[in-house]
Design a protein around this motif. Structure first.
Motif, PDB file in Angstrom:
ATOM      1  N   ILE A  85       0.840  -1.206   0.000  1.00 12.69           N
ATOM      2  CA  ILE A  85       0.000   0.000   0.000  1.00 12.69           C
ATOM      3  C   ILE A  85       0.870   1.250   0.000  1.00 12.69           C
ATOM      4  N   LEU A  86       1.835   1.283   0.893  1.00 16.56           N
ATOM      5  CA  LEU A  86       2.700   2.456   1.001  1.00 16.56           C
ATOM      6  C   LEU A  86       3.564   2.627  -0.243  1.00 16.56           C
ATOM      7  N   GLY A  87       4.060   1.507  -0.774  1.00 12.83           N
ATOM      8  CA  GLY A  87       4.929   1.569  -1.938  1.00 12.83           C
ATOM      9  C   GLY A  87       4.225   2.073  -3.174  1.00 12.83           C
ATOM     10  N   VAL A  88       3.074   1.503  -3.489  1.00  7.38           N
ATOM     11  CA  VAL A  88       2.363   1.876  -4.713  1.00  7.38           C
ATOM     12  C   VAL A  88       1.667   3.215  -4.572  1.00  7.38           C
ATOM     13  N   ASN A  89       0.941   3.412  -3.463  1.00 10.37           N
ATOM     14  CA  ASN A  89       0.087   4.592  -3.332  1.00 10.37           C
ATOM     15  C   ASN A  89       0.839   5.884  -3.074  1.00 10.37           C
ATOM     16  N   PHE A  90       2.041   5.774  -2.488  1.00 12.06           N
ATOM     17  CA  PHE A  90       2.761   7.019  -2.229  1.00 12.06           C
ATOM     18  C   PHE A  90       4.213   6.989  -2.677  1.00 12.06           C
ATOM     19  N   PHE A  91       5.017   6.076  -2.145  1.00  6.86           N
ATOM     20  CA  PHE A  91       6.456   6.178  -2.396  1.00  6.86           C
ATOM     21  C   PHE A  91       6.831   5.880  -3.847  1.00  6.86           C
ATOM     22  N   GLY A  92       6.180   4.913  -4.469  1.00  7.65           N
ATOM     23  CA  GLY A  92       6.427   4.677  -5.882  1.00  7.65           C
ATOM     24  C   GLY A  92       5.939   5.838  -6.733  1.00  7.65           C
ATOM     25  N   LEU A  93       4.762   6.337  -6.400  1.00  4.64           N
ATOM     26  CA  LEU A  93       4.212   7.504  -7.097  1.00  4.64           C
ATOM     27  C   LEU A  93       5.154   8.693  -6.965  1.00  4.64           C
ATOM     28  N   ARG A  94       5.656   8.923  -5.754  1.00  7.27           N
ATOM     29  CA  ARG A  94       6.569  10.051  -5.534  1.00  7.27           C
ATOM     30  C   ARG A  94       7.847   9.877  -6.336  1.00  7.27           C
ATOM     31  N   HIS A  95       8.385   8.663  -6.341  1.00 11.21           N
ATOM     32  CA  HIS A  95       9.622   8.410  -7.079  1.00 11.21           C
ATOM     33  C   HIS A  95       9.421   8.659  -8.569  1.00 11.21           C
ATOM     34  N   LEU A  96       8.325   8.160  -9.111  1.00 12.20           N
ATOM     35  CA  LEU A  96       8.034   8.375 -10.530  1.00 12.20           C
ATOM     36  C   LEU A  96       7.888   9.860 -10.836  1.00 12.20           C
ATOM     37  N   THR A  97       7.149  10.567 -10.008  1.00 14.71           N
ATOM     38  CA  THR A  97       6.908  11.990 -10.262  1.00 14.71           C
ATOM     39  C   THR A  97       8.206  12.783 -10.216  1.00 14.71           C
ATOM     40  N   ASP A  98       9.026  12.524  -9.207  1.00 11.21           N
ATOM     41  CA  ASP A  98      10.304  13.250  -9.105  1.00 11.21           C
ATOM     42  C   ASP A  98      11.254  12.904 -10.246  1.00 11.21           C
ATOM     43  N   ARG A  99      11.169  11.696 -10.762  1.00 12.04           N
ATOM     44  CA  ARG A  99      12.002  11.323 -11.906  1.00 12.04           C
ATOM     45  C   ARG A  99      11.505  11.962 -13.200  1.00 12.04           C
ATOM     46  N   LEU A 100      10.179  12.026 -13.346  1.00  8.87           N
ATOM     47  CA  LEU A 100       9.612  12.443 -14.622  1.00  8.87           C
ATOM     48  C   LEU A 100       9.463  13.954 -14.761  1.00  8.87           C
ATOM     49  N   VAL A 101       9.128  14.653 -13.671  1.00  3.55           N
ATOM     50  CA  VAL A 101       8.845  16.094 -13.764  1.00  3.55           C
ATOM     51  C   VAL A 101       9.978  16.894 -14.403  1.00  3.55           C
ATOM     52  N   PRO A 102      11.250  16.670 -14.036  1.00  3.24           N
ATOM     53  CA  PRO A 102      12.316  17.451 -14.682  1.00  3.24           C
ATOM     54  C   PRO A 102      12.384  17.247 -16.196  1.00  3.24           C
ATOM     55  N   ARG A 103      11.831  16.139 -16.689  1.00  2.00           N
ATOM     56  CA  ARG A 103      11.845  15.864 -18.125  1.00  2.00           C
ATOM     57  C   ARG A 103      10.577  16.361 -18.818  1.00  2.00           C
ATOM     58  N   MET A 104       9.640  16.901 -18.061  1.00  2.00           N
ATOM     59  CA  MET A 104       8.377  17.346 -18.643  1.00  2.00           C
ATOM     60  C   MET A 104       8.523  18.715 -19.285  1.00  2.00           C
ATOM     61  N   ASN A 105       7.683  18.992 -20.253  1.00  2.00           N
ATOM     62  CA  ASN A 105       7.670  20.300 -20.895  1.00  2.00           C
ATOM     63  C   ASN A 105       7.157  21.355 -19.923  1.00  2.00           C
ATOM     64  N   GLU A 106       7.739  22.535 -19.998  1.00  2.00           N
ATOM     65  CA  GLU A 106       7.304  23.634 -19.138  1.00  2.00           C
ATOM     66  C   GLU A 106       5.840  23.954 -19.416  1.00  2.00           C
ATOM     67  N   GLY A 107       5.114  24.211 -18.330  1.00  2.00           N
ATOM     68  CA  GLY A 107       3.688  24.471 -18.463  1.00  2.00           C
ATOM     69  C   GLY A 107       2.844  23.221 -18.357  1.00  2.00           C
ATOM     70  N   GLY A 108       3.476  22.091 -18.065  1.00  2.00           N
ATOM     71  CA  GLY A 108       2.758  20.829 -17.954  1.00  2.00           C
ATOM     72  C   GLY A 108       2.019  20.704 -16.631  1.00  2.00           C
ATOM     73  N   ALA A 109       1.446  19.524 -16.420  1.00  2.00           N
ATOM     74  CA  ALA A 109       0.646  19.309 -15.217  1.00  2.00           C
ATOM     75  C   ALA A 109       0.765  17.871 -14.738  1.00  2.00           C
ATOM     76  N   VAL A 110       0.764  17.720 -13.418  1.00  2.00           N
ATOM     77  CA  VAL A 110       0.706  16.411 -12.774  1.00  2.00           C
ATOM     78  C   VAL A 110      -0.602  16.343 -11.995  1.00  2.00           C
ATOM     79  N   VAL A 111      -1.385  15.315 -12.238  1.00  2.00           N
ATOM     80  CA  VAL A 111      -2.634  15.114 -11.511  1.00  2.00           C
ATOM     81  C   VAL A 111      -2.597  13.723 -10.893  1.00  2.00           C
ATOM     82  N   SER A 112      -2.702  13.661  -9.575  1.00  2.00           N
ATOM     83  CA  SER A 112      -2.637  12.384  -8.868  1.00  2.00           C
ATOM     84  C   SER A 112      -3.980  12.077  -8.224  1.00  2.00           C
TER      85      SER A 112
END
Length: 259
Positions: A85-112
């Motif tokens: 529960i903790l891995g998928v619902n928060f820590f995995g999500l956080r890891h993915l977001t922190d990895r992906l956001v720097p590669r996202m186009n400016e002006g983008g959006a993350v919705v969780s």
């Protein structure tokens, strides 16, 4: 003509995630699904286990273009083991977001996708803060597992942590991408029976009654996700949008004799 965007969706093979995929493909966006199961729709698919940081890293490295939108929809119920529960619902999500956001186009959006189970984060802020302050996936799961022995509580804290962390991350990434959460009540998805198993009818049925006598539909949550990722929501950032027909607020007011 609206520009086609690259949209990454976790959990896009079923339930709310599948409805989110339909919304974005209908508007002409290029959708990439990260999931353990291949979706039925003809979209780009990268097999990904959100409970495994190496799988997440491999998925991010496999993306051949910057994303415009990240929709974190994948999740498990409180009927699952606490570390999962903790891995998928928060820590995995956080890891993915922190990895992906720097590669996202400016002006983008993350919705969780969070949950109304995270409604009472203010009452558990000390525990939530301990989860958020964990520096990485492994230490976070270990910290949470030591704190939370019950799946129902672990589910609630994982969603509370997601809501609070998103608000903090929205400031950290401000000017690059926006981050928001959507908190549904009970929704008619394949996962719903496991929510009743872990939370019980005594807790969920009054909320269904206050929501007008029915649970939500996946497409009703997907429309909120789509809006938060759109150019019409540029002034919405670090916010949790509750989508439950007003049930949780009505319940809280009733509990406090305000109505």
């Amino acid at each position: 003509m609206t520009r086609s965007r690259t949209v990454v969706v976790t959990g896009g093979a079923s339930g709310i995630g599948e409805a989110v995929v339909r919304r974005f493909t209908a508007r002409g966006d290029e959708v990439i699904v990260l999931d353990r199961r291949k979706p039925g729709s003809p979209v780009h698919f990268v097999e990904t286990d959100l409970n495994d940081c190496s799988s997440i890293d491999t998925a991010v490295d496999a993306l051949d273009r910057p994303a415009d939108v990240l929709c974190n929809v994948a999740g498990v119920s409180g009927a699952s083991p606490v570390p999962l529960i903790l891995g998928v619902n928060f820590f995995g999500l956080r890891h993915l977001t922190d990895r992906l956001v720097p590669r996202m186009n400016e002006g983008g959006a993350v919705v969780s996708v969070a949950s109304t189970a995270g409604w009472y984060w203010r009452d558990h802020l000390a525990e939530v803060t301990r989860l958020i302050e964990a520096p990485d996936f492994r230490s976070g799961v270990d910290t949470g597992t030591a704190l939370l022995r019950d799946g129902k509580d672990a589910y609630a804290r994982s969603k509370e942590a997601l809501i609070v962390w998103t608000s903090l991350a929205a400031q950290r990434y401000r000017g690059h991408v926006r981050l928001n959460t959507v908190s549904p009540g009970a929704v008619e998805t394949p996962l719903l029976p496991s929510f009743y198993a872990s939370m019980g009818h005594a807790e969920l049925d009054p909320l269904t009654e206050l929501a007008g006598g029915r649970n939500g539909r996946p497409e009703e949550i997907a429309t909120v996700v789509e809006f938060l990722a759109s150019a019409q929501a540029t002034w919405v950032n670090g916010t949790d949008v509750v989508a439950d027909a007003g049930a949780e607020m009505a319940f809280a007011l009733r509990q406090n004799s305000a109505a």
